[in-house]
Design an enzyme around this catalytic site. Structure first.
Site, PDB file in Angstrom:
ATOM      1  N   GLN A 105       0.842  -1.198   0.000  1.00 46.89           N
ATOM      2  CA  GLN A 105       0.000   0.000   0.000  1.00 46.89           C
ATOM      3  C   GLN A 105       0.879   1.251   0.000  1.00 46.89           C
ATOM      4  O   GLN A 105       1.547   1.553   0.990  1.00 46.89           O
ATOM      5  CB  GLN A 105      -0.942   0.051   1.204  1.00 46.89           C
ATOM      6  CG  GLN A 105      -1.945   1.215   1.046  1.00 46.89           C
ATOM      7  CD  GLN A 105      -2.814   1.466   2.249  1.00 46.89           C
ATOM      8  OE1 GLN A 105      -2.314   1.632   3.354  1.00 46.89           O
ATOM      9  NE2 GLN A 105      -4.122   1.533   2.044  1.00 46.89           N
ATOM     10  N   HIS A 182      -3.203   4.314  -1.709  1.00 48.67           N
ATOM     11  CA  HIS A 182      -4.072   4.723  -0.601  1.00 48.67           C
ATOM     12  C   HIS A 182      -4.697   6.067  -0.983  1.00 48.67           C
ATOM     13  O   HIS A 182      -4.046   7.109  -0.916  1.00 48.67           O
ATOM     14  CB  HIS A 182      -3.230   4.860   0.660  1.00 48.67           C
ATOM     15  CG  HIS A 182      -4.025   4.945   1.928  1.00 48.67           C
ATOM     16  ND1 HIS A 182      -5.357   5.316   1.958  1.00 48.67           N
ATOM     17  CD2 HIS A 182      -3.691   4.694   3.224  1.00 48.67           C
ATOM     18  CE1 HIS A 182      -5.790   5.299   3.211  1.00 48.67           C
ATOM     19  NE2 HIS A 182      -4.797   4.918   3.993  1.00 48.67           N
ATOM     20  N   HIS A 185      -9.132   8.324   3.552  1.00 50.51           N
ATOM     21  CA  HIS A 185      -8.816   8.754   4.921  1.00 50.51           C
ATOM     22  C   HIS A 185      -8.164  10.129   5.052  1.00 50.51           C
ATOM     23  O   HIS A 185      -7.422  10.376   5.994  1.00 50.51           O
ATOM     24  CB  HIS A 185      -7.929   7.700   5.606  1.00 50.51           C
ATOM     25  CG  HIS A 185      -8.574   6.344   5.598  1.00 50.51           C
ATOM     26  ND1 HIS A 185      -7.872   5.188   5.755  1.00 50.51           N
ATOM     27  CD2 HIS A 185      -9.862   5.977   5.424  1.00 50.51           C
ATOM     28  CE1 HIS A 185      -8.697   4.151   5.688  1.00 50.51           C
ATOM     29  NE2 HIS A 185      -9.909   4.610   5.486  1.00 50.51           N
ATOM     30  N   TYR A 187      -5.761  11.458   3.646  1.00 49.64           N
ATOM     31  CA  TYR A 187      -4.341  11.553   3.319  1.00 49.64           C
ATOM     32  C   TYR A 187      -4.207  12.242   1.955  1.00 49.64           C
ATOM     33  O   TYR A 187      -5.206  12.622   1.347  1.00 49.64           O
ATOM     34  CB  TYR A 187      -3.690  10.162   3.368  1.00 49.64           C
ATOM     35  CG  TYR A 187      -3.750   9.558   4.763  1.00 49.64           C
ATOM     36  CD1 TYR A 187      -3.246  10.266   5.857  1.00 49.64           C
ATOM     37  CD2 TYR A 187      -4.335   8.322   4.998  1.00 49.64           C
ATOM     38  CE1 TYR A 187      -3.308   9.748   7.147  1.00 49.64           C
ATOM     39  CE2 TYR A 187      -4.402   7.792   6.288  1.00 49.64           C
ATOM     40  CZ  TYR A 187      -3.889   8.515   7.356  1.00 49.64           C
ATOM     41  OH  TYR A 187      -3.958   8.008   8.628  1.00 49.64           O
ATOM     42  N   ARG A 234      -7.514   2.186  -3.119  1.00 49.40           N
ATOM     43  CA  ARG A 234      -8.374   2.154  -1.933  1.00 49.40           C
ATOM     44  C   ARG A 234      -9.150   3.452  -1.830  1.00 49.40           C
ATOM     45  O   ARG A 234      -8.574   4.543  -1.787  1.00 49.40           O
ATOM     46  CB  ARG A 234      -7.547   1.940  -0.663  1.00 49.40           C
ATOM     47  CG  ARG A 234      -8.416   2.000   0.588  1.00 49.40           C
ATOM     48  CD  ARG A 234      -7.759   1.397   1.798  1.00 49.40           C
ATOM     49  NE  ARG A 234      -8.579   0.291   2.276  1.00 49.40           N
ATOM     50  CZ  ARG A 234      -8.824   0.050   3.571  1.00 49.40           C
ATOM     51  NH1 ARG A 234      -8.284   0.775   4.499  1.00 49.40           N
ATOM     52  NH2 ARG A 234      -9.613  -0.944   3.932  1.00 49.40           N
ATOM     53  N   GLY A 324      -9.744  -6.023   8.965  1.00 47.48           N
ATOM     54  CA  GLY A 324      -8.627  -5.289   9.537  1.00 47.48           C
ATOM     55  C   GLY A 324      -8.367  -5.752  10.953  1.00 47.48           C
ATOM     56  O   GLY A 324      -7.608  -6.695  11.193  1.00 47.48           O
ATOM     57  N   ARG A 325      -9.036  -5.112  11.909  1.00 44.35           N
ATOM     58  CA  ARG A 325      -8.782  -5.387  13.328  1.00 44.35           C
ATOM     59  C   ARG A 325      -8.862  -6.864  13.703  1.00 44.35           C
ATOM     60  O   ARG A 325      -8.035  -7.329  14.499  1.00 44.35           O
ATOM     61  CB  ARG A 325      -9.712  -4.529  14.192  1.00 44.35           C
ATOM     62  CG  ARG A 325      -9.290  -3.057  14.175  1.00 44.35           C
ATOM     63  CD  ARG A 325     -10.385  -2.130  14.603  1.00 44.35           C
ATOM     64  NE  ARG A 325     -11.490  -2.151  13.642  1.00 44.35           N
ATOM     65  CZ  ARG A 325     -12.579  -1.438  13.756  1.00 44.35           C
ATOM     66  NH1 ARG A 325     -12.743  -0.649  14.797  1.00 44.35           N
ATOM     67  NH2 ARG A 325     -13.520  -1.501  12.832  1.00 44.35           N
TER      68      ARG A 325
HETATM   69  C1  FMN Z   1      -4.444  -0.191  13.840  1.00 39.24           C
HETATM   70  C2  FMN Z   1      -5.039   0.197  12.518  1.00 39.24           C
HETATM   71  C3  FMN Z   1      -4.198   0.602  11.503  1.00 39.24           C
HETATM   72  C4  FMN Z   1      -4.727   0.915  10.231  1.00 39.24           C
HETATM   73  N1  FMN Z   1      -3.858   1.271   9.234  1.00 39.24           N
HETATM   74  C5  FMN Z   1      -4.324   1.472   7.972  1.00 39.24           C
HETATM   75  C6  FMN Z   1      -3.425   1.727   6.901  1.00 39.24           C
HETATM   76  O1  FMN Z   1      -2.199   1.748   7.070  1.00 39.24           O
HETATM   77  N2  FMN Z   1      -3.971   1.928   5.674  1.00 39.24           N
HETATM   78  C7  FMN Z   1      -5.322   1.899   5.451  1.00 39.24           C
HETATM   79  O2  FMN Z   1      -5.760   2.083   4.321  1.00 39.24           O
HETATM   80  N3  FMN Z   1      -6.187   1.638   6.460  1.00 39.24           N
HETATM   81  C8  FMN Z   1      -5.725   1.404   7.694  1.00 39.24           C
HETATM   82  N4  FMN Z   1      -6.602   1.087   8.712  1.00 39.24           N
HETATM   83  C9  FMN Z   1      -8.017   0.848   8.388  1.00 39.24           C
HETATM   84  C10 FMN Z   1      -8.265  -0.655   8.164  1.00 39.24           C
HETATM   85  O3  FMN Z   1      -7.631  -1.110   6.970  1.00 39.24           O
HETATM   86  C11 FMN Z   1      -9.762  -0.957   8.019  1.00 39.24           C
HETATM   87  O4  FMN Z   1     -10.262  -0.208   6.940  1.00 39.24           O
HETATM   88  C12 FMN Z   1     -10.558  -0.630   9.277  1.00 39.24           C
HETATM   89  O5  FMN Z   1      -9.912  -1.155  10.433  1.00 39.24           O
HETATM   90  C13 FMN Z   1     -11.973  -1.192   9.194  1.00 39.24           C
HETATM   91  O6  FMN Z   1     -11.947  -2.598   9.004  1.00 39.24           O
HETATM   92  P1  FMN Z   1     -12.241  -3.598  10.251  1.00 39.24           P
HETATM   93  O7  FMN Z   1     -13.568  -3.175  10.815  1.00 39.24           O
HETATM   94  O8  FMN Z   1     -12.233  -4.967   9.660  1.00 39.24           O
HETATM   95  O9  FMN Z   1     -11.134  -3.375  11.253  1.00 39.24           O
HETATM   96  C14 FMN Z   1      -6.112   0.832   9.996  1.00 39.24           C
HETATM   97  C15 FMN Z   1      -6.945   0.446  11.046  1.00 39.24           C
HETATM   98  C16 FMN Z   1      -6.431   0.129  12.292  1.00 39.24           C
HETATM   99  C17 FMN Z   1      -7.371  -0.327  13.382  1.00 39.24           C
END
Ligand code: FMN
Length: 368
Positions: A105, A182, A185, A187, A234, A324-325
């Site tokens: 990414q 990316h 968000h 950015y 994304r 993600g989480r």
């Molecule tokens: C600790 C953490 C770090 C994340 N880092 C990124 C990232 O580097 N790039 C990105 O596009 N989204 C990032 N996200 C967003 C996740 O990719 C994801 O979209 C978000 O957690 C929702 O999905 P989930 O409900 O399955 O966790 C991050 C989320 C968390 C919790």
């Protein structure tokens, strides 16, 4: 009931998209974990972490900065120089050894960075236009207020497009199977897209076409290095990250998908709703329309549970579901979802930083 659902779902079945054979329709959503070296190198630790999760059909790395000042905090990795290639090569080799697939990414945090992270340690974070960001950023010296931005000149925009292309080339050398831009968000790319953060009056601001130009130019540059089938974007069309969004997202993101289709971009990573918060923020539109419009496979993400993922495949609202989480505390998430086993909830303090602890030490079902 569960058994019956599992019997019908294709969530866990192998599938082929754009010439890549995925083990299943589950992806690791990009997760920043802040365990790179101070100078932005990944290495053995990340190789262990990602390879532990290689039973997913597709892994997407944490946000990886295209220039030092593109980082949103310390200990985040980059691909801004060749010295960062070998560490990532360790990662891709480890994932490939487990028959996994991994995309890098590529990222620039824009105004959500800090001068202390820039190449010379004093350059202001960059943005499409003035924006006073409330709140604080975590830096090596502790939390600090967000700084006034430097508004990018046109030559600087061109230079940044070049930085994306160079990082994309390094990702290829590092053995990645593809790249993800990316563009969510708030950015840098997203800050150009959204009307709240882009007040430019030149050809990079104003109309939808103009606001999407930076992304389009980056895609065109990356296409010099990668086949479109290996490029993913994304988008979080309804995202409210850092208190910003687009006030009329449907026509904007419809245009972005048109651009992606025109350029032959292979994959869409679509965050539904406000990332990590809600699936139905205002202003709302049905983002699944974008999946209908997009020519390639679409990854869906945000707050998915096992049942929601199975339902999404039953209704065919998306091709792949990204978690993600849930992947943080469950390296074998795929196996656990398949078995409908209990998931381990990782503590929040494990999310960002802390070395191997809270990163590579979560046991699989078997180990537990
Ligand atoms: C600790 C953490 C770090 C994340 N880092 C990124 C990232 O580097 N790039 C990105 O596009 N989204 C990032 N996200 C967003 C996740 O990719 C994801 O979209 C978000 O957690 C929702 O999905 P989930 O409900 O399955 O966790 C991050 C989320 C968390 C919790």
């Amino acid at each position: 009931m569960r058994e019956a659902k599992l019997a019908h779902t294709d969530l866990f079945d192998p599938v082929e998209f754009n010439g890549l054979k995925l083990k299943n329709r589950i992806a690791l959503s990009p997760l920043t974990r802040a365990r790179a070296t101070q100078d932005g190198k990944a290495g053995e630790l990340q190789a262990v972490y990602y390879s532990q999760r290689a039973s997913a059909g597709l892994l997407i790395t944490e946000a990886t900065a295209v220039v030092p000042g593109g980082r949103g905090g310390p200990f985040l990795p980059g691909l801004w120089e060749d010295a960062q290639i070998p560490g990532w090569k360790e990662v891709t080799d480890a994932v490939h050894a487990k028959n996994g697939l991994i995309f890098s990414q590529l990222w620039h945090a824009g105004r959500l960075s800090h001068s202390s992270l820039s190449a010379d340690g004093k350059s202001a974070p960059v943005a499409p236009s003035e924006y006073s960001q409330p709140g604080e950023i975590f830096t090596e010296a502790g939390p600090q207020p967000y700084e006034p931005v430097h508004v990018m000149t046109k030559p600087e925009i061109k230079g940044m497009v070049g930085a994306y292309e160079a990082a994309a080339a390094r990702a290829k050398k590092a053995g990645f199977d593809g790249i993800e831009l990316h563009a969510a968000h708030s950015y840098l790319i997203s800050a150009f897209l959204n009307d709240m953060t882009n007040k430019r009056e030149d050809e990079y601001g104003g109309s939808i076409e103009n606001r999407a130009r930076f992304l389009k130019e980056i895609l065109e540059a990356c296409l010099k290095v990668w086949d479109g089938k290996r490029i993913m974007v994304r988008l979080a069309p309804l995202g409210h990250a850092y208190g910003t969004w687009d006030t009329d997202p449907e026509p904007l993101f419809t245009h972005v998908i048109d651009v992606m289709n025109e350029l032959g971009i292979g994959w869409l990573d679509l965050v539904e709703g406000d990332t990590g918060v809600t699936r139905k923020p205002e202003p709302y539109f049905d983002v699944l329309k974008l999946r209908e419009q997009f020519n390639g496979p679409t990854i869906l993400n945000n707050l998915y549970t096992r049942d929601m993922a199975i339902e999404a495949r039953e209704k065919n609202t998306g091709d792949i579901i990204a978690f993600g989480r849930p992947f943080i505390g469950n390296p074998d998430l795929v196996e656990r979802l398949k078995a409908d086993a209990e998931l381990h909830e990782a503590p929040l303090k494990a999310y960002y930083g802390g070395g191997a602890r809270g990163y590579t030490d979560f046991p699989t079902m078997e180990e537990a």
